[in-house]
Motif scaffolding. Structure first.
Motif, PDB file in Angstrom:
ATOM      1  N   VAL A   1       0.888   9.937   3.025  1.00 43.27           N
ATOM      2  CA  VAL A   1       0.573   9.553   4.396  1.00 43.27           C
ATOM      3  C   VAL A   1       1.838   9.055   5.078  1.00 43.27           C
ATOM      4  CG1 VAL A   1      -1.817   8.944   3.862  1.00 43.27           C
ATOM      5  CG2 VAL A   1      -0.063   7.186   3.738  1.00 43.27           C
ATOM      6  N   ASP A   2       1.804   9.006   6.380  1.00 42.80           N
ATOM      7  CA  ASP A   2       2.912   8.410   7.128  1.00 42.80           C
ATOM      8  C   ASP A   2       2.807   6.893   6.956  1.00 42.80           C
ATOM      9  OD1 ASP A   2       4.264   7.104   9.412  1.00 42.80           O
ATOM     10  OD2 ASP A   2       4.714   9.175   9.969  1.00 42.80           O
ATOM     11  N   ALA A   3       3.731   6.328   6.188  1.00 40.86           N
ATOM     12  CA  ALA A   3       3.671   4.897   5.868  1.00 40.86           C
ATOM     13  C   ALA A   3       3.780   4.039   7.122  1.00 40.86           C
ATOM     14  CB  ALA A   3       4.771   4.530   4.876  1.00 40.86           C
ATOM     15  N   ALA A   4       4.579   4.483   8.102  1.00 43.53           N
ATOM     16  CA  ALA A   4       4.723   3.708   9.339  1.00 43.53           C
ATOM     17  C   ALA A   4       3.400   3.660  10.094  1.00 43.53           C
ATOM     18  CB  ALA A   4       5.814   4.299  10.220  1.00 43.53           C
ATOM     19  N   PHE A   5       2.669   4.793  10.129  1.00 48.65           N
ATOM     20  CA  PHE A   5       1.381   4.808  10.817  1.00 48.65           C
ATOM     21  C   PHE A   5       0.369   3.925  10.087  1.00 48.65           C
ATOM     22  CE2 PHE A   5      -2.949   6.386  11.304  1.00 48.65           C
ATOM     23  CZ  PHE A   5      -3.090   6.271  12.672  1.00 48.65           C
ATOM     24  N   ALA A   6       0.308   4.047   8.752  1.00 53.27           N
ATOM     25  CA  ALA A   6      -0.628   3.227   7.986  1.00 53.27           C
ATOM     26  C   ALA A   6      -0.319   1.738   8.173  1.00 53.27           C
ATOM     27  CB  ALA A   6      -0.578   3.610   6.510  1.00 53.27           C
ATOM     28  N   ALA A   7       0.970   1.392   8.191  1.00 55.52           N
ATOM     29  CA  ALA A   7       1.360  -0.005   8.399  1.00 55.52           C
ATOM     30  C   ALA A   7       1.006  -0.471   9.805  1.00 55.52           C
ATOM     31  CB  ALA A   7       2.853  -0.183   8.140  1.00 55.52           C
ATOM     32  N   ASP A   8       1.185   0.409  10.793  1.00 58.53           N
ATOM     33  CA  ASP A   8       0.832   0.051  12.165  1.00 58.53           C
ATOM     34  C   ASP A   8      -0.670  -0.165  12.292  1.00 58.53           C
ATOM     35  OD1 ASP A   8       1.695  -0.289  15.005  1.00 58.53           O
ATOM     36  OD2 ASP A   8       0.302   1.385  15.273  1.00 58.53           O
ATOM     37  N   LEU A   9      -1.439   0.671  11.616  1.00 62.05           N
ATOM     38  CA  LEU A   9      -2.891   0.507  11.593  1.00 62.05           C
ATOM     39  C   LEU A   9      -3.257  -0.857  11.003  1.00 62.05           C
ATOM     40  CD1 LEU A   9      -5.693   1.911  11.952  1.00 62.05           C
ATOM     41  CD2 LEU A   9      -5.417   2.739   9.606  1.00 62.05           C
ATOM     42  N   ALA A  10      -2.634  -1.182   9.863  1.00 59.88           N
ATOM     43  CA  ALA A  10      -2.889  -2.478   9.229  1.00 59.88           C
ATOM     44  C   ALA A  10      -2.432  -3.619  10.128  1.00 59.88           C
ATOM     45  CB  ALA A  10      -2.168  -2.547   7.880  1.00 59.88           C
ATOM     46  N   SER A  11      -1.266  -3.479  10.750  1.00 53.62           N
ATOM     47  CA  SER A  11      -0.731  -4.524  11.618  1.00 53.62           C
ATOM     48  C   SER A  11      -1.639  -4.788  12.811  1.00 53.62           C
ATOM     49  CB  SER A  11       0.664  -4.127  12.097  1.00 53.62           C
ATOM     50  OG  SER A  11       1.169  -5.075  12.990  1.00 53.62           O
ATOM     51  N   SER A  12      -2.179  -3.719  13.384  1.00 56.78           N
ATOM     52  CA  SER A  12      -3.086  -3.883  14.523  1.00 56.78           C
ATOM     53  C   SER A  12      -4.306  -4.701  14.123  1.00 56.78           C
ATOM     54  CB  SER A  12      -3.529  -2.515  15.052  1.00 56.78           C
ATOM     55  OG  SER A  12      -2.426  -1.799  15.536  1.00 56.78           O
TER      56      SER A  12
ATOM     57  N   ALA B   1       6.569  -0.860   3.640  1.00 59.83           N
ATOM     58  CA  ALA B   1       7.372  -0.677   2.421  1.00 59.83           C
ATOM     59  C   ALA B   1       6.477  -0.566   1.192  1.00 59.83           C
ATOM     60  CB  ALA B   1       8.361  -1.831   2.272  1.00 59.83           C
ATOM     61  N   LEU B   2       5.435  -1.384   1.126  1.00 57.75           N
ATOM     62  CA  LEU B   2       4.523  -1.332  -0.019  1.00 57.75           C
ATOM     63  C   LEU B   2       3.785   0.008  -0.073  1.00 57.75           C
ATOM     64  CD1 LEU B   2       3.056  -4.958   0.189  1.00 57.75           C
ATOM     65  CD2 LEU B   2       4.625  -4.075  -1.567  1.00 57.75           C
ATOM     66  N   ILE B   3       3.375   0.510   1.091  1.00 59.33           N
ATOM     67  CA  ILE B   3       2.701   1.812   1.132  1.00 59.33           C
ATOM     68  C   ILE B   3       3.684   2.925   0.750  1.00 59.33           C
ATOM     69  CG2 ILE B   3       1.608   3.518   2.655  1.00 59.33           C
ATOM     70  CD1 ILE B   3       0.367   1.094   4.160  1.00 59.33           C
ATOM     71  N   ALA B   4       4.894   2.863   1.269  1.00 66.04           N
ATOM     72  CA  ALA B   4       5.903   3.867   0.924  1.00 66.04           C
ATOM     73  C   ALA B   4       6.168   3.872  -0.581  1.00 66.04           C
ATOM     74  CB  ALA B   4       7.191   3.610   1.700  1.00 66.04           C
ATOM     75  N   ASP B   5       6.202   2.696  -1.200  1.00 66.34           N
ATOM     76  CA  ASP B   5       6.370   2.616  -2.657  1.00 66.34           C
ATOM     77  C   ASP B   5       5.216   3.309  -3.371  1.00 66.34           C
ATOM     78  OD1 ASP B   5       8.689   1.144  -2.288  1.00 66.34           O
ATOM     79  OD2 ASP B   5       7.770  -0.786  -2.810  1.00 66.34           O
ATOM     80  N   GLY B   6       3.996   3.102  -2.856  1.00 65.16           N
ATOM     81  CA  GLY B   6       2.822   3.733  -3.458  1.00 65.16           C
ATOM     82  C   GLY B   6       2.825   5.241  -3.304  1.00 65.16           C
ATOM     83  N   VAL B   7       3.301   5.723  -2.155  1.00 64.72           N
ATOM     84  CA  VAL B   7       3.423   7.167  -1.939  1.00 64.72           C
ATOM     85  C   VAL B   7       4.453   7.745  -2.912  1.00 64.72           C
ATOM     86  CG1 VAL B   7       4.149   8.967  -0.316  1.00 64.72           C
ATOM     87  CG2 VAL B   7       2.658   7.110   0.476  1.00 64.72           C
ATOM     88  N   ALA B   8       5.603   7.068  -3.022  1.00 68.62           N
ATOM     89  CA  ALA B   8       6.662   7.540  -3.926  1.00 68.62           C
ATOM     90  C   ALA B   8       6.197   7.552  -5.380  1.00 68.62           C
ATOM     91  CB  ALA B   8       7.906   6.659  -3.775  1.00 68.62           C
ATOM     92  N   ALA B   9       5.341   6.610  -5.749  1.00 66.56           N
ATOM     93  CA  ALA B   9       4.834   6.533  -7.123  1.00 66.56           C
ATOM     94  C   ALA B   9       3.683   7.501  -7.370  1.00 66.56           C
ATOM     95  CB  ALA B   9       4.382   5.104  -7.425  1.00 66.56           C
ATOM     96  N   GLY B  10       3.205   8.176  -6.316  1.00 66.12           N
ATOM     97  CA  GLY B  10       2.098   9.112  -6.461  1.00 66.12           C
ATOM     98  C   GLY B  10       0.732   8.457  -6.481  1.00 66.12           C
ATOM     99  N   GLU B  11       0.689   7.139  -6.254  1.00 66.85           N
ATOM    100  CA  GLU B  11      -0.596   6.437  -6.261  1.00 66.85           C
ATOM    101  C   GLU B  11      -1.317   6.583  -4.926  1.00 66.85           C
ATOM    102  OE1 GLU B  11      -2.360   2.038  -7.426  1.00 66.85           O
ATOM    103  OE2 GLU B  11      -0.456   2.704  -8.252  1.00 66.85           O
ATOM    104  N   PHE B  12      -0.560   6.760  -3.856  1.00 63.12           N
ATOM    105  CA  PHE B  12      -1.132   6.969  -2.532  1.00 63.12           C
ATOM    106  C   PHE B  12      -0.844   8.389  -2.077  1.00 63.12           C
ATOM    107  CE2 PHE B  12      -0.201   2.227  -1.641  1.00 63.12           C
ATOM    108  CZ  PHE B  12      -1.404   1.846  -2.219  1.00 63.12           C
ATOM    109  N   ARG B  13      -1.749   8.917  -1.250  1.00 66.91           N
ATOM    110  CA  ARG B  13      -1.525  10.215  -0.641  1.00 66.91           C
ATOM    111  C   ARG B  13      -0.235  10.176   0.167  1.00 66.91           C
ATOM    112  NH1 ARG B  13      -4.724  11.741   3.344  1.00 66.91           N
ATOM    113  NH2 ARG B  13      -5.606   9.711   3.778  1.00 66.91           N
TER     114      ARG B  13
END
Length: 197
Positions: free
Chosen positions: A145-156, A131-143
């Motif tokens: 990216v697929d937020a679910a994949f980035a979160a899964d990477l972080a979770s792993s 959710a935090l990554i998706a917020d950053g994507v929506a705000a234009g601060e993050f590329r």
């Protein structure tokens, strides 16, 4: 006769003391009697908190995760940008878990009710990072990216840190490993970096 407020504070203080004990020493080897001796209270006092050692441990681990979540979310709320919120979240998780000894983590993994709590909290953390990554994507601060994949990477990586695998492989303690994860993750999805800024 103690007031309700006193009883509630006493219960919270006992859970805090028990949590400190089991984070430091683990819990598999402890009995109700040894816990009572360590906390300088009676066994009957402990039985007012839970009906068995297993229930007492489960309640204490629940208390640990609830308190940690409140502390982490307070840090996120104090952050002003999506990037700062992701960093604050991951760093705060590392700091919350820093007191957990290898003995505690080993016992947590071996005790199914506590392991289930840990797995639920890891899944919730992954959803929160997503959710935090998706917020950053929506705000234009993050590329974009697929937020679910980035979160899964972080979770792993969060799971590897919490299982002490990162410490074994690198020597980094949990708090440092979480700061490294936050830095690498946010740099990798930074919109400015993608534009060559």
């Amino acid at each position: 006769m103690p007031t309700q407020g006193f009883a509630t504070r006493r219960r919270a203080a006992l859970f805090d003391a028990l949590l400190e004990l089991i984070l430091r020493e683990g819990f598999a080897h402890l009995s109700i009697g040894s816990i009572a001796a360590e906390l300088r209270c009676s066994k009957s006092t402990l039985y007012t908190l839970a009906a068995s050692k297993e229930q007492l441990v489960t309640a204490t681990v629940t208390h640990f995760f609830r308190t940690a979540t409140e502390q982490v979310e307070a840090r996120v709320a104090a952050s002003s940008s999506p990037r700062e919120r992701v960093v604050a979240y991951l760093v705060a998780v590392g700091e919350a878990l820093a007191p957990a000894s290898e003995a505690f983590m080993r016992d947590l993994d071996a005790f199914e009710p506590a392991r289930a709590l840990y797995e639920r909290n890891t899944a919730a953390a992954s959803s929160r990072v997503q959710a935090l990554i998706a917020d950053g994507v929506a705000a234009g601060e993050f590329r974009n990216v697929d937020a679910a994949f980035a979160a899964d990477l972080a979770s792993s990586m969060m799971s590897r840190i919490q299982r002490r695998e990162v410490w074994a492989a690198t020597g980094l303690d949990d708090a440092v490993a979480y700061r490294q994860l936050a830095s690498i993750l946010t740099a990798g999805i930074d919109a400015g970096a993608a534009r060559g800024a």
